[in-house]
Enzyme design. Structure first.
Site, PDB file in Angstrom:
ATOM      1  N   GLY A  50       0.834  -1.199   0.000  1.00  0.00           N
ATOM      2  CA  GLY A  50       0.000   0.000   0.000  1.00  0.00           C
ATOM      3  C   GLY A  50       0.865   1.244   0.000  1.00  0.00           C
ATOM      4  O   GLY A  50       1.826   1.338   0.764  1.00  0.00           O
ATOM      5  N   ALA A  51       0.531   2.193  -0.873  1.00  0.00           N
ATOM      6  CA  ALA A  51       1.392   3.355  -1.075  1.00  0.00           C
ATOM      7  C   ALA A  51       0.635   4.667  -0.914  1.00  0.00           C
ATOM      8  O   ALA A  51       0.760   5.577  -1.720  1.00  0.00           O
ATOM      9  CB  ALA A  51       2.040   3.287  -2.463  1.00  0.00           C
ATOM     10  N   GLY A  52      -0.170   4.746   0.152  1.00  0.00           N
ATOM     11  CA  GLY A  52      -0.731   6.035   0.518  1.00  0.00           C
ATOM     12  C   GLY A  52       0.348   6.908   1.126  1.00  0.00           C
ATOM     13  O   GLY A  52       1.533   6.552   1.134  1.00  0.00           O
ATOM     14  N   TRP A  54       1.208   7.786   4.334  1.00  0.00           N
ATOM     15  CA  TRP A  54       1.977   7.255   5.449  1.00  0.00           C
ATOM     16  C   TRP A  54       2.744   6.000   5.043  1.00  0.00           C
ATOM     17  O   TRP A  54       3.907   5.823   5.405  1.00  0.00           O
ATOM     18  CB  TRP A  54       1.049   6.999   6.623  1.00  0.00           C
ATOM     19  CG  TRP A  54       1.656   6.613   7.945  1.00  0.00           C
ATOM     20  CD1 TRP A  54       1.049   5.835   8.892  1.00  0.00           C
ATOM     21  CD2 TRP A  54       2.923   6.967   8.511  1.00  0.00           C
ATOM     22  NE1 TRP A  54       1.873   5.687  10.000  1.00  0.00           N
ATOM     23  CE2 TRP A  54       3.028   6.380   9.785  1.00  0.00           C
ATOM     24  CE3 TRP A  54       3.999   7.723   8.046  1.00  0.00           C
ATOM     25  CZ2 TRP A  54       4.144   6.513  10.614  1.00  0.00           C
ATOM     26  CZ3 TRP A  54       5.130   7.863   8.871  1.00  0.00           C
ATOM     27  CH2 TRP A  54       5.176   7.263  10.128  1.00  0.00           C
ATOM     28  N   GLY A  55       2.122   5.122   4.264  1.00  0.00           N
ATOM     29  CA  GLY A  55       2.819   3.931   3.804  1.00  0.00           C
ATOM     30  C   GLY A  55       4.034   4.267   2.958  1.00  0.00           C
ATOM     31  O   GLY A  55       5.099   3.644   3.103  1.00  0.00           O
ATOM     32  N   LYS A 198      -5.315   2.675  10.520  1.00  0.00           N
ATOM     33  CA  LYS A 198      -6.136   3.199  11.616  1.00  0.00           C
ATOM     34  C   LYS A 198      -7.590   3.174  11.174  1.00  0.00           C
ATOM     35  O   LYS A 198      -8.088   4.106  10.549  1.00  0.00           O
ATOM     36  CB  LYS A 198      -5.720   4.630  11.971  1.00  0.00           C
ATOM     37  CG  LYS A 198      -4.320   4.717  12.552  1.00  0.00           C
ATOM     38  CD  LYS A 198      -3.977   6.141  12.947  1.00  0.00           C
ATOM     39  CE  LYS A 198      -2.615   6.199  13.616  1.00  0.00           C
ATOM     40  NZ  LYS A 198      -2.241   7.564  14.013  1.00  0.00           N
ATOM     41  N   LYS A 287     -10.234   8.286  17.074  1.00  0.00           N
ATOM     42  CA  LYS A 287     -10.006   9.730  16.950  1.00  0.00           C
ATOM     43  C   LYS A 287     -10.387  10.244  15.565  1.00  0.00           C
ATOM     44  O   LYS A 287     -10.755  11.408  15.409  1.00  0.00           O
ATOM     45  CB  LYS A 287      -8.569  10.076  17.307  1.00  0.00           C
ATOM     46  CG  LYS A 287      -7.483   9.310  16.566  1.00  0.00           C
ATOM     47  CD  LYS A 287      -7.078   9.939  15.260  1.00  0.00           C
ATOM     48  CE  LYS A 287      -6.050   9.092  14.550  1.00  0.00           C
ATOM     49  NZ  LYS A 287      -5.684   9.633  13.220  1.00  0.00           N
ATOM     50  N   ASN A 350      -8.923  13.641   8.011  1.00  0.00           N
ATOM     51  CA  ASN A 350     -10.316  13.498   8.425  1.00  0.00           C
ATOM     52  C   ASN A 350     -10.928  14.843   8.798  1.00  0.00           C
ATOM     53  O   ASN A 350     -12.070  15.136   8.449  1.00  0.00           O
ATOM     54  CB  ASN A 350     -10.410  12.510   9.594  1.00  0.00           C
ATOM     55  CG  ASN A 350     -10.145  11.091   9.156  1.00  0.00           C
ATOM     56  OD1 ASN A 350     -11.010  10.409   8.646  1.00  0.00           O
ATOM     57  ND2 ASN A 350      -8.900  10.639   9.332  1.00  0.00           N
ATOM     58  N   GLN A 377     -10.525   7.476   6.564  1.00  0.00           N
ATOM     59  CA  GLN A 377     -10.841   6.327   7.407  1.00  0.00           C
ATOM     60  C   GLN A 377     -11.946   6.593   8.412  1.00  0.00           C
ATOM     61  O   GLN A 377     -12.626   5.677   8.867  1.00  0.00           O
ATOM     62  CB  GLN A 377      -9.580   5.876   8.159  1.00  0.00           C
ATOM     63  CG  GLN A 377      -8.516   5.298   7.268  1.00  0.00           C
ATOM     64  CD  GLN A 377      -8.744   3.840   6.921  1.00  0.00           C
ATOM     65  OE1 GLN A 377      -7.833   3.133   6.577  1.00  0.00           O
ATOM     66  NE2 GLN A 377      -9.957   3.358   7.002  1.00  0.00           N
TER      67      GLN A 377
END
Length: 465
Positions: A50-52, A54-55, A198, A287, A350, A377
């Protein structure tokens, strides 16, 4: 320098002393190789799935730290092929490249600059996996990374991996790891998996409970929970890659979490370890729920500090109430949960999503995967927590009505977000109506209920009573 493959050879500590950081990284990789039983000449294989944002940043940080040790460690990242870069994004990417001399020189040196010129002119279409090889994440165009080894075939990426980094959204984790499990059937030793996801799902039968990404991975692959860890913290990906000081916590079994905390630690990215995996993972999803509402309140009140503080008081009291339902020792989570909430409200995707929904710049019909941002998310987390907490079997005593009600009845913000985002019964303005409802209980009352009543339900996180 960010955006290059060169590794800084020396760092200066607080006393002005110079030490060779390459030696430190080599010592850490040697120790992890020893623990994993790697033979001489057999590199440690680390794969990001996965390459979002953060990844990609996580893989790039590892590449920056360990990429020069090619005979001892190999780092690669998998992302799906076929995602094209639209013309507007290509134009913006070209501006970013030309604003960074180091990136510009690197692309020219790699004979890669011309394709970005052609894409800027509309003469060529770029793909997301193609630009990732050059260090550009589609969800984070303004922050160039180091070049990455990108693999688009999932089997090729993971079949011999020693460490797998789950950078997928929680909504995609189960399906992808079910596919991965087919490629691991012949494995003798199980890999170690670190999940960055998350998000949560609700499972209502045979008992209501939360299912987290690490549990999804365990079910999909059969890899023992001892080998599956969660890493999270109050982190904004682009800021971490730009070496803003950050903390994170890796949670899981002691066998791996402590060695991995040392392996992942960098001067600007301090990693602690903790044994309470599932609870920290769930809080990472919780959160995101309230961050969406915070963004709505900010937009609808023209960034009123007073209104945002009222919202913060109510949302944190709901979060405290929910943590007491889920955790036997919720006080231990207060610091990490509030820190993660704070950074998400300040600058997370978010909160950004909630703001843009309230402004009318986004619509619910666009879905929860947004161009340039990736998966939001919090939307699926709203659904999961609502479905879980509306179960009558979890009922708690209402402070004023002196009767037992489902826990969600004591979480008016969560209820309102569900009606806005999931069943679409209310417009975004309903979040303000919920805050201004004179019948809403003092947030202190909700906290008192959590602290003075036996609301803890062990089975909600799959724990035995």
């Amino acid at each position: 320098m960010v955006g290059t493959t060169e590794v800084t050879n020396h760092n200066e500590d607080s006393n002005g002393a110079i030490h060779n950081s390459n030696d430190v990284f080599e010592e850490k990789v040697d120790e992890l190789r020893r623990l994993m039983g790697k033979a001489e000449g057999d590199p440690l294989r680390i794969v990001g799935v996965g390459a979002g944002a953060w990844g990609s940043v996580f893989a790039a940080m590892l590449q920056d730290g360990y990429g020069h040790l090619r005979e001892k460690v190999q780092i690669r990242i998998w992302r799906r092929a076929g995602r094209t870069v639209d013309r507007a994004t290509a134009e913006h990417l070209f501006e970013v490249i030309n604003s960074r001399e180091d990136v510009l020189r690197r692309l020219i040196r790699r004979c890669a600059y011309l394709k970005y010129v052609e894409a800027r002119l509309g003469d060529r279409t770029l793909n997301a996996d193609e630009i990732l090889k050059d260090g550009f994440c589609l969800n984070m165009i303004d922050t160039p990374l180091c070049p990455l080894k990108v693999v688009t075939n999932l089997q090729e990426a993971v079949w011999d991996a020693d460490i797998v980094i789950n950078g997928l959204p929680s909504t995609e984790t189960r399906a992808v790891f079910e596919e991965i499990s087919r490629y691991w059937k012949e494995r003798i030793t199980a890999p170690v998996i670190i999940s960055l996801a998350k998000g949560v799902e609700a499972e209502l039968e045979p008992e209501p409970r939360i299912v987290t990404p690490t549990q999804m991975i365990n079910r999909a692959t059969g890899v023992s929970m001892e080998n599956i860890l969660y890493l999270g913290g109050p982190n904004i990906a682009a800021e971490i890659y730009n070496k803003e000081y950050a903390n994170a916590r890796i949670c899981g079994a002691a066998k791996w979490r402590r060695p991995l905390a040392m392996f992942l630690r960098q001067p600007h990215f301090i990693v602690w370890d903790n044994g309470d995996l599932v609870t920290h993972e769930v809080m990472g999803g919780l959160k995101n729920v309230y961050a969406i509402g915070a963004g709505m309140v900010a937009a609808l009140t023209n960034e009123s500090a007073t209104s945002k503080s009222v919202y913060f008081a109510h949302c944190t009291s709901e979060m405290i109430f929910i943590t007491h339902l889920l955790s036997e020792e919720p006080e231990r989570l207060a610091g990490p949960l509030l820190a993660d909430t704070y950074v998400t409200l300040l600058k997370g995707r978010n909160s950004w999503y909630g703001q843009n929904l309230a402004k009318g710049e986004l619509s619910l019909e666009m879905g929860d995967s947004i161009k340039g941002k990736g998966m939001i998310q919090g939307v699926s987390a709203v659904k999961a927590f609502y479905e879980l907490l509306c179960q009558s079997s979890l009922s708690v005593l209402h402070p004023e009505e002196n009767k037992h009600v489902a826990p969600v009845e004591l979480c008016p913000i969560l209820k309102t977000l569900y009606k806005i985002l999931i069943i679409r019964e209310f417009p975004c303005q309903a979040i303000l109506q919920a805050l201004r409802d004179e019948t809403m209980n003092d947030p202190r009352d909700r906290i008192e209920i959590a602290q003075t009543h036996a609301v803890y339900r062990p089975y909600l996180l799959g724990q035995q009573p």
